[in-house]
Design a protein around this motif. Structure first.
Motif, PDB file in Angstrom:
ATOM      1  N   TRP A  54       6.145  -6.598  -4.902  1.00  0.00           N
ATOM      2  CA  TRP A  54       5.234  -6.972  -5.985  1.00  0.00           C
ATOM      3  C   TRP A  54       5.529  -6.149  -7.234  1.00  0.00           C
ATOM      4  O   TRP A  54       5.673  -6.686  -8.334  1.00  0.00           O
ATOM      5  CB  TRP A  54       3.785  -6.768  -5.549  1.00  0.00           C
ATOM      6  CG  TRP A  54       2.795  -6.964  -6.669  1.00  0.00           C
ATOM      7  CD1 TRP A  54       2.259  -8.139  -7.093  1.00  0.00           C
ATOM      8  CD2 TRP A  54       2.248  -5.935  -7.498  1.00  0.00           C
ATOM      9  NE1 TRP A  54       1.414  -7.918  -8.145  1.00  0.00           N
ATOM     10  CE2 TRP A  54       1.377  -6.575  -8.420  1.00  0.00           C
ATOM     11  CE3 TRP A  54       2.397  -4.545  -7.560  1.00  0.00           C
ATOM     12  CZ2 TRP A  54       0.674  -5.860  -9.391  1.00  0.00           C
ATOM     13  CZ3 TRP A  54       1.695  -3.832  -8.515  1.00  0.00           C
ATOM     14  CH2 TRP A  54       0.844  -4.486  -9.411  1.00  0.00           C
ATOM     15  N   ALA A  55       5.628  -4.817  -7.058  1.00  0.00           N
ATOM     16  CA  ALA A  55       5.894  -3.951  -8.209  1.00  0.00           C
ATOM     17  C   ALA A  55       7.286  -4.217  -8.792  1.00  0.00           C
ATOM     18  O   ALA A  55       7.474  -4.185 -10.015  1.00  0.00           O
ATOM     19  CB  ALA A  55       5.764  -2.490  -7.793  1.00  0.00           C
ATOM     20  N   ALA A 108      -4.012   6.038   4.137  1.00  0.00           N
ATOM     21  CA  ALA A 108      -4.125   4.985   3.129  1.00  0.00           C
ATOM     22  C   ALA A 108      -3.256   5.342   1.926  1.00  0.00           C
ATOM     23  O   ALA A 108      -3.218   6.500   1.498  1.00  0.00           O
ATOM     24  CB  ALA A 108      -5.577   4.802   2.695  1.00  0.00           C
ATOM     25  N   PHE A 109      -2.554   4.349   1.396  1.00  0.00           N
ATOM     26  CA  PHE A 109      -1.638   4.528   0.276  1.00  0.00           C
ATOM     27  C   PHE A 109      -1.992   3.519  -0.812  1.00  0.00           C
ATOM     28  O   PHE A 109      -2.178   2.333  -0.518  1.00  0.00           O
ATOM     29  CB  PHE A 109      -0.196   4.310   0.735  1.00  0.00           C
ATOM     30  CG  PHE A 109       0.199   5.176   1.900  1.00  0.00           C
ATOM     31  CD1 PHE A 109       0.811   6.396   1.697  1.00  0.00           C
ATOM     32  CD2 PHE A 109      -0.051   4.769   3.198  1.00  0.00           C
ATOM     33  CE1 PHE A 109       1.173   7.205   2.775  1.00  0.00           C
ATOM     34  CE2 PHE A 109       0.299   5.568   4.285  1.00  0.00           C
ATOM     35  CZ  PHE A 109       0.917   6.784   4.065  1.00  0.00           C
ATOM     36  N   ASP A 110      -2.060   3.980  -2.074  1.00  0.00           N
ATOM     37  CA  ASP A 110      -2.548   3.079  -3.126  1.00  0.00           C
ATOM     38  C   ASP A 110      -1.802   3.161  -4.452  1.00  0.00           C
ATOM     39  O   ASP A 110      -2.235   2.598  -5.452  1.00  0.00           O
ATOM     40  CB  ASP A 110      -4.039   3.340  -3.383  1.00  0.00           C
ATOM     41  CG  ASP A 110      -4.308   4.782  -3.823  1.00  0.00           C
ATOM     42  OD1 ASP A 110      -3.352   5.554  -4.054  1.00  0.00           O
ATOM     43  OD2 ASP A 110      -5.503   5.137  -3.919  1.00  0.00           O
ATOM     44  N   ARG A 111      -0.663   3.851  -4.495  1.00  0.00           N
ATOM     45  CA  ARG A 111       0.083   3.926  -5.755  1.00  0.00           C
ATOM     46  C   ARG A 111       1.557   4.198  -5.486  1.00  0.00           C
ATOM     47  O   ARG A 111       1.918   4.780  -4.458  1.00  0.00           O
ATOM     48  CB  ARG A 111      -0.498   5.004  -6.672  1.00  0.00           C
ATOM     49  CG  ARG A 111      -0.466   6.407  -6.123  1.00  0.00           C
ATOM     50  CD  ARG A 111      -1.336   7.332  -6.986  1.00  0.00           C
ATOM     51  NE  ARG A 111      -1.315   8.713  -6.543  1.00  0.00           N
ATOM     52  CZ  ARG A 111      -2.123   9.206  -5.607  1.00  0.00           C
ATOM     53  NH1 ARG A 111      -2.990   8.416  -4.985  1.00  0.00           N
ATOM     54  NH2 ARG A 111      -2.053  10.482  -5.273  1.00  0.00           N
ATOM     55  N   VAL A 122       8.189   6.486  -4.242  1.00  0.00           N
ATOM     56  CA  VAL A 122       7.359   6.608  -3.055  1.00  0.00           C
ATOM     57  C   VAL A 122       6.069   5.812  -3.188  1.00  0.00           C
ATOM     58  O   VAL A 122       5.552   5.595  -4.287  1.00  0.00           O
ATOM     59  CB  VAL A 122       7.009   8.087  -2.769  1.00  0.00           C
ATOM     60  CG1 VAL A 122       8.273   8.920  -2.606  1.00  0.00           C
ATOM     61  CG2 VAL A 122       6.104   8.673  -3.848  1.00  0.00           C
ATOM     62  N   LEU A 123       5.567   5.366  -2.032  1.00  0.00           N
ATOM     63  CA  LEU A 123       4.215   4.837  -1.909  1.00  0.00           C
ATOM     64  C   LEU A 123       3.353   6.012  -1.464  1.00  0.00           C
ATOM     65  O   LEU A 123       3.640   6.639  -0.439  1.00  0.00           O
ATOM     66  CB  LEU A 123       4.164   3.710  -0.887  1.00  0.00           C
ATOM     67  CG  LEU A 123       2.803   3.051  -0.658  1.00  0.00           C
ATOM     68  CD1 LEU A 123       2.298   2.366  -1.924  1.00  0.00           C
ATOM     69  CD2 LEU A 123       2.892   2.031   0.483  1.00  0.00           C
ATOM     70  N   VAL A 171       2.068   3.597 -10.569  1.00  0.00           N
ATOM     71  CA  VAL A 171       1.717   2.177 -10.536  1.00  0.00           C
ATOM     72  C   VAL A 171       0.705   1.965  -9.408  1.00  0.00           C
ATOM     73  O   VAL A 171       1.023   2.208  -8.242  1.00  0.00           O
ATOM     74  CB  VAL A 171       2.963   1.302 -10.311  1.00  0.00           C
ATOM     75  CG1 VAL A 171       2.563  -0.159 -10.155  1.00  0.00           C
ATOM     76  CG2 VAL A 171       3.963   1.488 -11.438  1.00  0.00           C
ATOM     77  N   GLU A 172      -0.490   1.530  -9.747  1.00  0.00           N
ATOM     78  CA  GLU A 172      -1.493   1.271  -8.722  1.00  0.00           C
ATOM     79  C   GLU A 172      -1.188  -0.042  -8.003  1.00  0.00           C
ATOM     80  O   GLU A 172      -0.813  -1.028  -8.632  1.00  0.00           O
ATOM     81  CB  GLU A 172      -2.888   1.210  -9.351  1.00  0.00           C
ATOM     82  CG  GLU A 172      -3.364   2.557  -9.903  1.00  0.00           C
ATOM     83  CD  GLU A 172      -4.794   2.489 -10.389  1.00  0.00           C
ATOM     84  OE1 GLU A 172      -5.416   1.403 -10.279  1.00  0.00           O
ATOM     85  OE2 GLU A 172      -5.292   3.525 -10.873  1.00  0.00           O
TER      86      GLU A 172
END
Length: 204
Positions: A54-55, A108-111, A122-123, A171-172
Motif C-alpha cells: 500500500w505504501a 502491534a505495528f502502525d507506522r 521498517v514496520l 508513514v502511518e
C-alpha cells in the motif's frame, strides 16, 4: 564434594566463554549470524506485506521488499562468525532458550519509517513493547549464564521490510496485530537465507 563436582562444569563454562567473541557492533556483518527472533506466521506475513505494498503504491517506492518468509522481530544476537557456527555454541544457545518462560502476548505495528544509518525500512509500533522487552531480557540473561555474549535489540519492536533511502517522516498505516506464541533460533547465512535451529513455545 560439591566443589569438585562443579569443577568440570565451571571449566567448561570458562572454556566456552573464552571462545565466544562479542557480536559485531558495526561494519560489514560476518557470514553467519546466530540470533533469536520471532518469525511471523503466514497471516502476519501477508498483513505486513499488504501494508508495505500500500505504501509503495502511494509513495511510488522502487525498492524491493525482502522475502516475506524472513520477516521477523529480532530478540538477541547470540554469535557471529565467518565460518560455520560451532555446534557447542548452538547447543549453549538452545540450553539458554530452554530456561526462558513466557506467556503469549500481542504485538502491534502502525507506522513505516527508516532507521539510520542502516537505511532499514521498517514496520514499527509500540503495542507489546513491555512484554517483548521482558522476554528479551530473560533470554539475554539465560544466554550470559551459558557463557555467550549476546547483543539484545532495544527500542520499539520493528520488522525490517527492505532497505531504502531515508523518509522525511514516518508513514502511518493500518495497525497490524500479531500474537507472539513462540520464538526461534536462526542461523542466517549471508546471501543464502535462514535456517531455523530451534523453536520454544509460550506457556499454555
Amino acid at each position: 564434594m560439591a566443589g569438585s563436582a562443579s569443577q568440570p562444569y565451571l571449566e567448561g563454562f570458562l572454556e566456552l566463554a573464552r571462545e565466544v567473541p562479542s557480536p559485531k557492533r558495526g561494519g560489514e556483518r560476518r557470514d553467519h549470524l546466530l540470533f533469536f527472533a520471532v518469525l511471523l506466521d503466514d497471516h502476519s506475513r501477508a498483513a505486513t506485506l499488504a501494508r508495505y505494498d500500500w505504501a509503495k503504491r502511494i509513495f511510488r517506492w522502487r525498492h524491493t521488499p525482502r522475502p516475506p518468509e524472513r520477516f521477523h522481530v529480532t530478540l538477541q544476537v547470540a554469535f557471529t562468525s565467518d565460518e560455520a557456527i560451532p555446534e557447542r555454541i548452538i547447543e549453549a544457545a538452545r540450553e539458554a532458550a530452554s530456561l526462558v518462560r513466557f506467556d503469549p502476548f500481542p504485538l502491534a505495528f502502525d507506522r513505516i519509517e527508516v532507521f539510520l544509518p542502516s537505511k532499514a525500512l521498517v514496520l514499527r509500533g509500540d503495542g507489546g513493547h513491555v512484554a517483548l522487552t521482558a522476554l528479551n531480557r530473560r533470554l539475554g540473561h539465560a544466554l550470559r549464564l551459558r557463557g555467550l555474549s549476546p547483543h539484545g535489540v532495544s527500542g520499539t519492536p520493528h520488522i525490517t521490510l527492505a532497505y531504502a533511502r531515508p523518509l522525511t517522516y514516518p508513514v502511518e498505516v493500518q495497525p497490524m496485530q500479531m500474537m507472539v506464541r513462540e520464538f526461534q533460533l536462526i542461523d542466517s547465512l549471508k546471501g543464502q537465507g535462514y535456517t531455523v535451529l530451534g523453536r520454544w513455545k509460550a506457556q499454555a
